[in-house]
Structures are given as structure tokens and as C-alpha cells.
Design a protein around this motif. Structure first.
Motif, PDB file in Angstrom:
ATOM      1  N   LEU A  89       0.817  -0.958  -0.379  1.00  0.00           N
ATOM      2  CA  LEU A  89       0.077   0.152  -0.132  1.00  0.00           C
ATOM      3  C   LEU A  89       0.623   1.109  -0.025  1.00  0.00           C
ATOM      4  CD1 LEU A  89      -2.813  -1.079   2.562  1.00  0.00           C
ATOM      5  CD2 LEU A  89      -3.041  -0.807  -0.432  1.00  0.00           C
ATOM      6  N   SER A  90       1.867   1.351   0.182  1.00  0.00           N
ATOM      7  CA  SER A  90       2.786   2.581   0.632  1.00  0.00           C
ATOM      8  C   SER A  90       3.172   2.556  -0.521  1.00  0.00           C
ATOM      9  CB  SER A  90       3.910   2.079   1.752  1.00  0.00           C
ATOM     10  OG  SER A  90       4.603   1.176   1.837  1.00  0.00           O
ATOM     11  N   SER A  91       3.736   1.420  -1.421  1.00  0.00           N
ATOM     12  CA  SER A  91       3.866   2.123  -2.551  1.00  0.00           C
ATOM     13  C   SER A  91       3.172   2.583  -3.390  1.00  0.00           C
ATOM     14  CB  SER A  91       4.872   0.266  -3.567  1.00  0.00           C
ATOM     15  OG  SER A  91       3.919  -0.283  -3.382  1.00  0.00           O
ATOM     16  N   LEU A  92       2.094   2.153  -3.584  1.00  0.00           N
ATOM     17  CA  LEU A  92       1.307   3.087  -4.527  1.00  0.00           C
ATOM     18  C   LEU A  92       0.830   4.363  -4.828  1.00  0.00           C
ATOM     19  CD1 LEU A  92      -2.107   0.276  -3.410  1.00  0.00           C
ATOM     20  CD2 LEU A  92      -0.224   0.339  -5.403  1.00  0.00           C
ATOM     21  N   PRO A  93       1.043   4.627  -5.615  1.00  0.00           N
ATOM     22  CA  PRO A  93       0.921   6.205  -6.074  1.00  0.00           C
ATOM     23  C   PRO A  93      -0.147   6.904  -5.782  1.00  0.00           C
ATOM     24  CG  PRO A  93       0.240   4.511  -8.279  1.00  0.00           C
ATOM     25  CD  PRO A  93       0.577   3.690  -7.156  1.00  0.00           C
ATOM     26  N   ASN A  94      -0.646   8.021  -4.862  1.00  0.00           N
ATOM     27  CA  ASN A  94      -1.467   8.552  -4.835  1.00  0.00           C
ATOM     28  C   ASN A  94      -2.483   8.053  -3.370  1.00  0.00           C
ATOM     29  OD1 ASN A  94      -1.405  10.738  -7.218  1.00  0.00           O
ATOM     30  ND2 ASN A  94      -2.294   9.026  -8.468  1.00  0.00           N
ATOM     31  N   THR A  95      -1.589   6.928  -2.913  1.00  0.00           N
ATOM     32  CA  THR A  95      -2.356   6.376  -1.434  1.00  0.00           C
ATOM     33  C   THR A  95      -1.515   6.946  -0.364  1.00  0.00           C
ATOM     34  OG1 THR A  95      -3.606   4.834  -2.960  1.00  0.00           O
ATOM     35  CG2 THR A  95      -2.950   4.193  -0.623  1.00  0.00           C
ATOM     36  N   LEU A 113       6.900   0.472  15.968  1.00  0.00           N
ATOM     37  CA  LEU A 113       7.167   0.710  14.927  1.00  0.00           C
ATOM     38  C   LEU A 113       8.643   1.422  14.039  1.00  0.00           C
ATOM     39  CD1 LEU A 113       3.866   2.819  14.469  1.00  0.00           C
ATOM     40  CD2 LEU A 113       4.489   1.221  14.006  1.00  0.00           C
ATOM     41  N   LYS A 114       8.858   1.726  14.805  1.00  0.00           N
ATOM     42  CA  LYS A 114      10.806   2.357  14.130  1.00  0.00           C
ATOM     43  C   LYS A 114      11.677   1.091  14.232  1.00  0.00           C
ATOM     44  CE  LYS A 114      10.064   7.302  15.999  1.00  0.00           C
ATOM     45  NZ  LYS A 114      11.092   8.069  16.629  1.00  0.00           N
ATOM     46  N   LEU A 115      11.418   0.286  15.409  1.00  0.00           N
ATOM     47  CA  LEU A 115      12.052  -1.138  15.707  1.00  0.00           C
ATOM     48  C   LEU A 115      12.023  -1.848  14.316  1.00  0.00           C
ATOM     49  CD1 LEU A 115      12.459  -1.154  18.615  1.00  0.00           C
ATOM     50  CD2 LEU A 115      14.469  -0.290  17.477  1.00  0.00           C
ATOM     51  N   LEU A 116      10.351  -2.324  13.913  1.00  0.00           N
ATOM     52  CA  LEU A 116      10.013  -3.284  13.110  1.00  0.00           C
ATOM     53  C   LEU A 116      10.462  -3.094  11.424  1.00  0.00           C
ATOM     54  CD1 LEU A 116       6.927  -4.625  14.687  1.00  0.00           C
ATOM     55  CD2 LEU A 116       9.041  -5.671  14.316  1.00  0.00           C
ATOM     56  N   ARG A 117      11.084  -3.391  10.294  1.00  0.00           N
ATOM     57  CA  ARG A 117      11.512  -3.346   9.007  1.00  0.00           C
ATOM     58  C   ARG A 117      10.270  -4.465   8.195  1.00  0.00           C
ATOM     59  NH1 ARG A 117      13.668  -0.215  11.423  1.00  0.00           N
ATOM     60  NH2 ARG A 117      15.926   0.190  11.203  1.00  0.00           N
ATOM     61  N   ARG A 132      11.512   0.498   7.520  1.00  0.00           N
ATOM     62  CA  ARG A 132      11.120   1.083   8.795  1.00  0.00           C
ATOM     63  C   ARG A 132       9.657   0.888   8.683  1.00  0.00           C
ATOM     64  NH1 ARG A 132      13.086   6.227  12.146  1.00  0.00           N
ATOM     65  NH2 ARG A 132      12.147   6.938  10.234  1.00  0.00           N
ATOM     66  N   THR A 133       9.038   0.143   9.145  1.00  0.00           N
ATOM     67  CA  THR A 133       7.357   0.096   9.293  1.00  0.00           C
ATOM     68  C   THR A 133       6.795   1.731   9.405  1.00  0.00           C
ATOM     69  OG1 THR A 133       7.100  -2.025  10.409  1.00  0.00           O
ATOM     70  CG2 THR A 133       5.570  -0.744  10.140  1.00  0.00           C
ATOM     71  N   VAL A 134       7.389   2.159  10.348  1.00  0.00           N
ATOM     72  CA  VAL A 134       6.784   3.540  10.598  1.00  0.00           C
ATOM     73  C   VAL A 134       7.396   4.386   9.439  1.00  0.00           C
ATOM     74  CG1 VAL A 134       8.947   5.446  11.052  1.00  0.00           C
ATOM     75  CG2 VAL A 134       7.041   5.792  12.394  1.00  0.00           C
ATOM     76  N   ASP A 135       7.859   4.583   8.282  1.00  0.00           N
ATOM     77  CA  ASP A 135       8.034   5.393   7.149  1.00  0.00           C
ATOM     78  C   ASP A 135       7.042   4.918   6.303  1.00  0.00           C
ATOM     79  OD1 ASP A 135      10.749   5.886   8.239  1.00  0.00           O
ATOM     80  OD2 ASP A 135      11.594   4.967   7.588  1.00  0.00           O
ATOM     81  N   ALA A 136       6.262   4.002   6.641  1.00  0.00           N
ATOM     82  CA  ALA A 136       4.816   3.166   5.843  1.00  0.00           C
ATOM     83  C   ALA A 136       4.214   4.907   5.360  1.00  0.00           C
ATOM     84  CB  ALA A 136       3.904   2.342   5.916  1.00  0.00           C
TER      85      ALA A 136
END
Length: 212
Positions: A89-95, A113-117, A132-136
Motif C-alpha cells: 500500500l505504501s508503494s502505490l501512487p496517490n495512496t 514501529l521504528k524498530l520493526l522493518r 522501517r514500518t513507521v516510514d509507511a
């Protein structure tokens, strides 16, 4: 209290998630929500962040999937399908993605969320390697006690996304109150899965008056 009766449990076993097989809803020509919003406890991960984790926490070296250990040696990770879903989902455009959680331990949740990848995006992905999960969650993290209505009002103001373009996943029925704003909420029981994700998207499309 009812909350304490729900034990922490390991992420369910099952066949390995395969990010290389794209789901049908991704290329059927129908619209997708502009913003996916997720609760945390028993939605993205199978535990209560304020009850089951004893700080400090650390990433278990070479763990697969990435797993955290707390002070007592207990292990914690995301639900089985959640990392691949978040990466796709985080890789989709406009999402965009966001978190809306009533957990009273926001700092701890952010650390988890920062520690989990997340896993690599796979074939056709727009980025490479774990992150990092948080980056999503480029739509922000609203993690504090109170009504989910407040969470969504803040998220809407920050992102500019209309409530009708939001799809929310949560495990607690009272939080269906967000539908009064126009948000579509998918009530789930056993964590985020590919099946629940698809059902949520179909529910959102139905509310929008779109077949598919």
C-alpha cells in the motif's frame, strides 16, 4: 477489565505471504481509497501495547519476520500478512497510510514501529530493500486516548483527504462511530490479512456506489 482478558498471542501461522502476486483489486480499474488508516492493538499486531510489553525493547538480530524482545524476553511482531500489506500500500501512487490508535503509550508504539522493518517491495515495486514500518505512515500517527472521531479530524486536517476517501481497519465495534464522519470502517477480528484488506476495499467501493 475486559481489556486485560485478551491475551497476547503470536502472529498466526500460515502460508508465507507472497508480495510478488498482485491482488486482483490492484489492477481491476476500480478506484482505491486515498487514505488507509489502521488501528494498532489487535489490528496490526496481536497484543496490547500498554499491557503486554515490558520496556526496554530491542530488535532480535536476524529474526524473520523482524521480531522485538522486551525486558522479560517476550517476543512481539506484526500480524503475519501486515508487513507485506503495508509495504504494498505504501508503494502505490496517490495512496497514503495513517494510524489511529487509543493506546496510552504512544511513545512505545512509535518505538515499535521504528524498530520493526518491512520486507522488500518485490517485483514491480517502486522501492528497494527493507524500511522501517513507521516510514509507511506518511499520513501521520495519531496515538493517544480519546475518541477516534478526534483522531480522524486531525488526520483529515493534516492530509486534506476527505472522510469519504478513507478506509479504516479496527477490531473494536464502538469505533464504528467514525462512520458518522463518512469514513468506511472494516471491523476485523483476527488482525489485518489479505482477505480482510480486500473485503474492506470492496466495502469502501460499495459505500461509494462502485461495483467491484
Amino acid at each position: 477489565m475486559a481489556k486485560s482478558k485478551k491475551p497476547a498471542k503470536p502472529a498466526p501461522d500460515g502460508p508465507s505471504s507472497t508480495p510478488y502476486i498482485l491482488p486482483a483489486w490492484l489492477h481491476d480499474g476500480q478506484p482505491l481509497p486515498r487514505l488507509f488508516v489502521f488501528d494498532l492493538d489487535y489490528t496490526l499486531w496481536p497484543f496490547y501495547s500498554d499491557i503486554h510489553i515490558s520496556t526496554p525493547i530491542r530488535l532480535v538480530p536476524n529474526s524473520s519476520p523482524p521480531t522485538l524482545a522486551d525486558r522479560n524476553g517476550e517476543h512481539f511482531t506484526l500480524y503475519h500478512d501486515a508487513p507485506h500489506i503495508l509495504r504494498l500500500l505504501s508503494s502505490l501512487p496517490n495512496t497514503r497510510l495513517a494510524v489511529a490508535s487509543k493506546s496510552p503509550v504512544g511513545d512505545l508504539c512509535r518505538e515499535v514501529l521504528k524498530l520493526l522493518r518491512l520486507p522488500p517491495a518485490g517485483e514491480g515495486g517502486s522501492d528497494k530493500g527493507p524500511k522501517r514500518t513507521v516510514d509507511a505512515f506518511d499520513g501521520g500517527l495519531e496515538i493517544y486516548e480519546g475518541s477516534k472521531l478526534r483522531h480522524f479530524e486531525v488526520i483529515a486536517k493534516r492530509t486534506g483527504v476527505p472522510f469519504g476517501q478513507m478506509l479504516f481497519f479496527d477490531d473494536e465495534r464502538p469505533n464504528l462511530e467514525v462512520e458518522s464522519l463518512g469514513v468506511t470502517m472494516r471491523l476485523i477480528r483476527d488482525g489485518l490479512t489479505w482477505e480482510e484488506l480486500e473485503k474492506g476495499i470492496m466495502q469502501w467501493r460499495g459505500n461509494l456506489g462502485v461495483d467491484g
